[in-house]
Write a protein that holds these residues in place. Structure first.
Motif, PDB file in Angstrom:
ATOM      1  N   THR A   1       2.820  26.072  24.182  1.00 35.76           N
ATOM      2  CA  THR A   1       2.211  26.649  25.382  1.00 35.76           C
ATOM      3  C   THR A   1       1.103  27.611  24.993  1.00 35.76           C
ATOM      4  O   THR A   1       0.019  27.606  25.590  1.00 35.76           O
ATOM      5  N   ALA A   2       1.350  28.448  23.992  1.00 32.95           N
ATOM      6  CA  ALA A   2       0.317  29.389  23.536  1.00 32.95           C
ATOM      7  C   ALA A   2      -0.896  28.635  23.001  1.00 32.95           C
ATOM      8  O   ALA A   2      -2.045  29.000  23.309  1.00 32.95           O
ATOM      9  N   LEU A   3      -0.684  27.592  22.217  1.00 32.27           N
ATOM     10  CA  LEU A   3      -1.801  26.807  21.687  1.00 32.27           C
ATOM     11  C   LEU A   3      -2.598  26.151  22.812  1.00 32.27           C
ATOM     12  O   LEU A   3      -3.828  26.074  22.755  1.00 32.27           O
TER      13      LEU A   3
ATOM     14  N   ASP B   1       2.112  20.577  16.208  1.00 38.49           N
ATOM     15  CA  ASP B   1       1.972  21.263  17.501  1.00 38.49           C
ATOM     16  C   ASP B   1       0.508  21.366  17.903  1.00 38.49           C
ATOM     17  O   ASP B   1       0.152  21.156  19.071  1.00 38.49           O
ATOM     18  N   ALA B   2      -0.354  21.693  16.956  1.00 39.81           N
ATOM     19  CA  ALA B   2      -1.781  21.809  17.257  1.00 39.81           C
ATOM     20  C   ALA B   2      -2.336  20.461  17.717  1.00 39.81           C
ATOM     21  O   ALA B   2      -3.053  20.385  18.729  1.00 39.81           O
ATOM     22  N   ALA B   3      -2.004  19.404  17.019  1.00 37.54           N
ATOM     23  CA  ALA B   3      -2.484  18.073  17.399  1.00 37.54           C
ATOM     24  C   ALA B   3      -1.957  17.676  18.776  1.00 37.54           C
ATOM     25  O   ALA B   3      -2.699  17.118  19.595  1.00 37.54           O
ATOM     26  N   ALA B   4      -0.692  17.988  19.043  1.00 38.00           N
ATOM     27  CA  ALA B   4      -0.084  17.612  20.323  1.00 38.00           C
ATOM     28  C   ALA B   4      -0.679  18.373  21.497  1.00 38.00           C
ATOM     29  O   ALA B   4      -0.582  17.913  22.644  1.00 38.00           O
ATOM     30  N   THR B   5      -1.300  19.515  21.229  1.00 33.77           N
ATOM     31  CA  THR B   5      -1.860  20.330  22.311  1.00 33.77           C
ATOM     32  C   THR B   5      -3.380  20.218  22.401  1.00 33.77           C
ATOM     33  O   THR B   5      -4.020  21.001  23.101  1.00 33.77           O
ATOM     34  N   GLY B   6      -3.969  19.251  21.687  1.00 36.99           N
ATOM     35  CA  GLY B   6      -5.389  18.982  21.867  1.00 36.99           C
ATOM     36  C   GLY B   6      -6.322  19.568  20.841  1.00 36.99           C
ATOM     37  O   GLY B   6      -7.538  19.573  21.038  1.00 36.99           O
TER      38      GLY B   6
ATOM     39  N   ARG C   1     -10.807  22.794  16.189  1.00 42.91           N
ATOM     40  CA  ARG C   1     -11.742  22.570  17.289  1.00 42.91           C
ATOM     41  C   ARG C   1     -11.047  21.700  18.326  1.00 42.91           C
ATOM     42  O   ARG C   1     -10.026  21.050  18.028  1.00 42.91           O
ATOM     43  N   PRO C   2     -11.588  21.654  19.543  1.00 41.95           N
ATOM     44  CA  PRO C   2     -10.995  20.748  20.515  1.00 41.95           C
ATOM     45  C   PRO C   2     -11.087  19.304  20.043  1.00 41.95           C
ATOM     46  O   PRO C   2     -12.121  18.894  19.508  1.00 41.95           O
TER      47      PRO C   2
END
Length: 196
Positions: A129-131, A162-167, A194-195
């Motif tokens: 959620t934070a990411l 987690d980073a990959a899963a959040t975009g 980056r996004p």
């Protein structure tokens, strides 16, 4: 207290922890310690005068250094003691008490820095959620520099998933804020994201 305890859990167990943390960095600054390594890396990523979000700003050392380098800085942290110290010690940036899992500033930034093991102090069930909230505050084409140690209860592989899963997409992985390459043996990760 466990290494993977959230900041809220740490402060609940020791109400003086926030002031200890402020005093620790004030003492290091008084001794002349180099506290600007994270800010130097972020400054190198962005054109002068960029809008920077210092996510989990603590007592303001990173955002304060970026402000002195000529950037427009907004710092957010969930701990009002740390934000109050940032306001006193580093005037100039906008310092706000905000939870990284719920904040919505209604604006985006050219760059984000999340230093000092901040992401590991977010409760494990709320890290994605934070990411996601951080990504929502980044301009298209912007980048985030985020760093933490492997002893904090958040595995590097788990964070990367987690980073990959959040975009988020990875640009560069480093093992220090002074640009040493990330390897399988690294005990610290600095991810430039980056996004996706």
């Amino acid at each position: 207290m466990e290494d993977n305890a959230s900041w809220a859990e740490i402060v609940a167990a020791d109400p003086d922890h926030s002031q200890w943390y402020v005093d620790r960095f004030r003492g290091l600054a008084a001794e002349g310690a180099d506290l600007d390594g994270e800010a130097r890396l972020v400054d190198a990523l962005l054109p002068r005068g960029s809008r920077v979000l210092d996510a989990g700003c603590g007592p303001g050392r990173v955002g304060g250094a970026l402000h002195r380098a000529g950037h427009v800085v907004t710092g957010v942290d969930g701990d009002p003691v740390l934000v109050a110290a940032a306001e006193v010690d580093h005037p100039g940036p906008r310092w706000l008490v905000e939870d990284l899992t719920t904040f919505d500033l209604g604006e985006t930034f050219d760059g984000i820095v999340c230093a000092g093991n901040v992401i590991t102090f977010v409760h494990p069930t709320s890290r994605r959620t934070a990411l996601t909230r951080l990504l929502a505050h980044l301009e298209p084409g912007g980048r985030m520099a985020i760093g933490f140690g492997d002893h904090r209860g958040y595995g590097f592989d788990e964070f990367r998933a987690d980073a990959a899963a959040t975009g988020w997409a990875e640009d560069v992985l480093l093992s220090t804020w002074d640009l040493r390459p990330f390897t399988a043996e690294s005990d610290f990760l600095v991810a430039l994201l980056r996004p996706a």
